[in-house]
Design an enzyme around this catalytic site. Sequence first.
Site, PDB file in Angstrom:
ATOM      1  N   GLY A  79      -3.319  -0.648  -6.574  1.00  0.00           N
ATOM      2  CA  GLY A  79      -3.008  -2.090  -6.022  1.00  0.00           C
ATOM      3  C   GLY A  79      -2.807  -2.379  -4.625  1.00  0.00           C
ATOM      4  O   GLY A  79      -1.918  -3.016  -4.194  1.00  0.00           O
ATOM      5  N   HIS A  80      -3.605  -1.424  -3.735  1.00  0.00           N
ATOM      6  CA  HIS A  80      -3.409  -1.617  -2.411  1.00  0.00           C
ATOM      7  C   HIS A  80      -4.357  -0.975  -1.542  1.00  0.00           C
ATOM      8  O   HIS A  80      -5.080  -0.408  -2.261  1.00  0.00           O
ATOM      9  CB  HIS A  80      -1.953  -0.863  -1.731  1.00  0.00           C
ATOM     10  N   ALA A  81      -4.697  -0.992  -0.388  1.00  0.00           N
ATOM     11  CA  ALA A  81      -5.573  -0.490   0.542  1.00  0.00           C
ATOM     12  C   ALA A  81      -4.565   0.243   1.708  1.00  0.00           C
ATOM     13  O   ALA A  81      -3.516  -0.181   1.965  1.00  0.00           O
ATOM     14  CB  ALA A  81      -6.379  -1.434   0.961  1.00  0.00           C
TER      15      ALA A  81
END
Length: 139
Positions: free
Chosen positions: A55-57
């Site tokens: 749930g991130h980059a």
Amino acid sequence: MSSTTTIFDCKLLDFPKNHQLNGNLTSITNGKEVPFDIKRIYYLYDVPGGNSRGGHAHKDLDQIMVALSGSFTVTIDDGNNKQSFHLFQPYQGLLIPPGLWRDLDTFSSGSICMVLASELYDEADYFRDYEEFLKYKLL
């Protein structure tokens, strides 16, 4: 920073597999099987059924994810397209360049996700808000 990467920049890497009667062995070497210097290794395990991770980059971090045990799905999102990779072989890794959103889910019981990272942990390298990630991709 890599705002121009797309899902098509991800790729599955096959690591050497040494078959032996008493068990298999796979080795991973900086600069050979891995296209970056590994500065950090971590792993996810005991993820409760139905839960997701990621749930991130990342702005600058390259990663390779490997299912050491069990299986899980990695969904990569470049802001325009999404692609899912089901990882289940301990001799295969998913190369994820910077600038791509990732979600991990459908962890099987007893699964272990090992991550090889090109940089040490740095909270400033993360996009944790999807809308901020999309703004970055539009630059």
